[in-house]
Design an enzyme around this catalytic site. Sequence first.
Site, PDB file in Angstrom:
ATOM      1  N   ASP A  44     -20.971  54.435 109.650  1.00 29.09           N
ATOM      2  CA  ASP A  44     -19.774  55.010 109.026  1.00 29.09           C
ATOM      3  C   ASP A  44     -19.194  54.031 108.011  1.00 29.09           C
ATOM      4  OD1 ASP A  44     -17.526  57.045 109.082  1.00 29.09           O
ATOM      5  OD2 ASP A  44     -16.424  55.226 109.571  1.00 29.09           O
ATOM      6  N   HIS A  50     -10.686  61.362 103.627  1.00 27.40           N
ATOM      7  CA  HIS A  50      -9.931  60.245 104.210  1.00 27.40           C
ATOM      8  C   HIS A  50      -8.453  60.569 104.024  1.00 27.40           C
ATOM      9  CE1 HIS A  50     -11.193  55.797 104.880  1.00 27.40           C
ATOM     10  NE2 HIS A  50     -10.360  56.195 105.809  1.00 27.40           N
ATOM     11  N   SER A  83     -11.283  63.523 108.151  1.00 31.13           N
ATOM     12  CA  SER A  83     -10.804  62.474 109.044  1.00 31.13           C
ATOM     13  C   SER A  83      -9.292  62.445 108.903  1.00 31.13           C
ATOM     14  CB  SER A  83     -11.416  61.126 108.652  1.00 31.13           C
ATOM     15  OG  SER A  83     -10.916  60.134 109.505  1.00 31.13           O
ATOM     16  N   TYR A  93     -13.191  51.010 102.449  1.00 26.66           N
ATOM     17  CA  TYR A  93     -13.510  49.840 103.274  1.00 26.66           C
ATOM     18  C   TYR A  93     -13.964  48.661 102.409  1.00 26.66           C
ATOM     19  CZ  TYR A  93     -13.589  53.262 107.137  1.00 26.66           C
ATOM     20  OH  TYR A  93     -13.282  54.252 108.045  1.00 26.66           O
TER      21      TYR A  93
HETATM   22  N1  NAP Z   1     -11.367  57.628 108.779  1.00 28.51           N
HETATM   23  C1  NAP Z   1     -10.405  56.852 109.134  1.00 28.51           C
HETATM   24  O1  NAP Z   1      -9.245  57.093 108.770  1.00 28.51           O
HETATM   25  C2  NAP Z   1     -10.714  55.686 109.993  1.00 28.51           C
HETATM   26  C3  NAP Z   1      -9.684  54.894 110.444  1.00 28.51           C
HETATM   27  C4  NAP Z   1     -10.012  53.848 111.256  1.00 28.51           C
HETATM   28  C5  NAP Z   1     -11.339  53.654 111.575  1.00 28.51           C
HETATM   29  N2  NAP Z   1     -12.333  54.422 111.115  1.00 28.51           N
HETATM   30  C6  NAP Z   1     -13.773  54.195 111.445  1.00 28.51           C
HETATM   31  O2  NAP Z   1     -13.888  54.012 112.830  1.00 28.51           O
HETATM   32  C7  NAP Z   1     -14.418  52.702 113.070  1.00 28.51           C
HETATM   33  C8  NAP Z   1     -13.788  52.156 114.318  1.00 28.51           C
HETATM   34  O3  NAP Z   1     -12.379  52.066 114.201  1.00 28.51           O
HETATM   35  P1  NAP Z   1     -11.636  50.702 114.419  1.00 28.51           P
HETATM   36  O4  NAP Z   1     -12.509  49.586 113.956  1.00 28.51           O
HETATM   37  O5  NAP Z   1     -10.276  50.822 113.842  1.00 28.51           O
HETATM   38  O6  NAP Z   1     -11.413  50.697 115.985  1.00 28.51           O
HETATM   39  P2  NAP Z   1     -12.303  50.463 117.311  1.00 28.51           P
HETATM   40  O7  NAP Z   1     -13.724  50.774 117.074  1.00 28.51           O
HETATM   41  O8  NAP Z   1     -11.538  51.148 118.391  1.00 28.51           O
HETATM   42  O9  NAP Z   1     -12.114  48.905 117.584  1.00 28.51           O
HETATM   43  C9  NAP Z   1     -12.783  47.939 116.852  1.00 28.51           C
HETATM   44  C10 NAP Z   1     -12.259  46.611 117.334  1.00 28.51           C
HETATM   45  O10 NAP Z   1     -12.597  46.467 118.717  1.00 28.51           O
HETATM   46  C11 NAP Z   1     -13.296  45.256 118.896  1.00 28.51           C
HETATM   47  N3  NAP Z   1     -14.378  45.495 119.864  1.00 28.51           N
HETATM   48  C12 NAP Z   1     -15.462  46.297 119.745  1.00 28.51           C
HETATM   49  N4  NAP Z   1     -16.217  46.237 120.859  1.00 28.51           N
HETATM   50  C13 NAP Z   1     -15.605  45.371 121.693  1.00 28.51           C
HETATM   51  C14 NAP Z   1     -15.910  44.873 122.987  1.00 28.51           C
HETATM   52  N5  NAP Z   1     -17.021  45.264 123.637  1.00 28.51           N
HETATM   53  N6  NAP Z   1     -15.056  43.984 123.549  1.00 28.51           N
HETATM   54  C15 NAP Z   1     -13.943  43.575 122.904  1.00 28.51           C
HETATM   55  N7  NAP Z   1     -13.593  44.003 121.665  1.00 28.51           N
HETATM   56  C16 NAP Z   1     -14.428  44.903 121.067  1.00 28.51           C
HETATM   57  C17 NAP Z   1     -13.859  44.871 117.543  1.00 28.51           C
HETATM   58  O11 NAP Z   1     -13.886  43.452 117.427  1.00 28.51           O
HETATM   59  P3  NAP Z   1     -15.296  42.657 117.268  1.00 28.51           P
HETATM   60  O12 NAP Z   1     -15.726  42.846 115.858  1.00 28.51           O
HETATM   61  O13 NAP Z   1     -14.912  41.274 117.616  1.00 28.51           O
HETATM   62  O14 NAP Z   1     -16.237  43.281 118.258  1.00 28.51           O
HETATM   63  C18 NAP Z   1     -12.859  45.477 116.555  1.00 28.51           C
HETATM   64  O15 NAP Z   1     -11.864  44.555 116.209  1.00 28.51           O
HETATM   65  C19 NAP Z   1     -14.128  51.891 111.813  1.00 28.51           C
HETATM   66  O16 NAP Z   1     -15.009  50.791 111.631  1.00 28.51           O
HETATM   67  C20 NAP Z   1     -14.322  52.958 110.786  1.00 28.51           C
HETATM   68  O17 NAP Z   1     -15.713  53.095 110.503  1.00 28.51           O
HETATM   69  C21 NAP Z   1     -12.030  55.464 110.340  1.00 28.51           C
END
Ligand code: NAP
Length: 269
Positions: free
Chosen positions: A66, A135, A168, A71
């Site tokens: 994704d 988005h 999204s 980004y």
């Molecule tokens: N469309 C939208 O509006 C939108 C908005 C937000 C996100 N997104 C998409 O969704 C994806 C995920 O969202 P997000 O990054 O906000 O939230 P998330 O996936 O809920 O959380 C990611 C965070 O959790 C940590 N993490 C992951 N696995 C872990 C584990 N096993 N233990 C401890 N910490 C862990 C990661 O740190 P580490 O790197 O240290 O593992 C990172 O800082 C994004 O990368 C993006 O592609 C889309």
Amino acid sequence: MTLPTLHDLHRPLGSTGLRVSPLGLGTVKLGRDQGVKYPNGFTIPDDDQARLLLSQARELGINLIDTAPAYGRSEERLGPLLRGQRDHWVIVSKVGEEFDNGLSHFDFSAAHTRLSIERSLKRLETEHIDLVLVHSDGNDLHILEHEEVYQTLEALKQEGKIAGFGFSGKTAAGGLKALERGDCAMVTYNLNEQAERPVIDYAADHGKAILVKKALASGHVCLSPGVDPVRASFELLFVHPGVSSAIVGTINPVHLAHNVAIVADVLSS
Ligand SMILES: NC(=O)c1ccc[n+]([C@@H]2O[C@H](COP(=O)([O-])OP(=O)(O)OC[C@H]3O[C@@H](n4cnc5c(N)ncnc54)[C@H](OP(=O)(O)O)[C@@H]3O)[C@@H](O)[C@H]2O)c1
């Protein structure tokens, strides 16, 4: 000992005809370190680290990635990083949000949508993108009812530049509206936030795809000592038949392996 993988657990992405791993790789952290809300600071991985992360993800059975123009350098890095392996990946990108000089701005016009998709195709070095999501800036219904972006994505699908489209958003009403015409909704659904659950229910009943963002509440999930928040998060998600895949944004190889092992375990038990 053989490490658990997701190779045998791929599932349909709604009615798109695509099959995806139940865990996808989010790539915010490959492209941007400004204006993010993670609990800990981080350094954007260099090309060698990113290449290793992507090959680890692939070996663990992940085929879903994704990205978004918003980004930072994510899309333009993924083009060269994924060169030669286009057929392996189901690529999701987005349209509508731009991120320049540390600030977001939004454009949901038809002209910008077309320009953005052409730019994504070029950056990602591909002739088609598997799924493109709007988005949202949070005004979900306004975008869907009064802007040109959704109908333009529908046209781009007919033209073959994208295989599917969706939204999204930030509201249940927006997700529900988006699924009337679109293929997929990306929703926030985690231990802290479940307001968009009706969208997942609707998708399950109508053969639409759901991608979950922020499955780990962007890393903010904390539970009682002794409870693994990652396991509890994935148990919450995958008990619902409407969830196609959780997009988790990690740049830590240990976290990636742990997340895959837990998802494999949750889906196999
Ligand atoms: N469309 C939208 O509006 C939108 C908005 C937000 C996100 N997104 C998409 O969704 C994806 C995920 O969202 P997000 O990054 O906000 O939230 P998330 O996936 O809920 O959380 C990611 C965070 O959790 C940590 N993490 C992951 N696995 C872990 C584990 N096993 N233990 C401890 N910490 C862990 C990661 O740190 P580490 O790197 O240290 O593992 C990172 O800082 C994004 O990368 C993006 O592609 C889309």
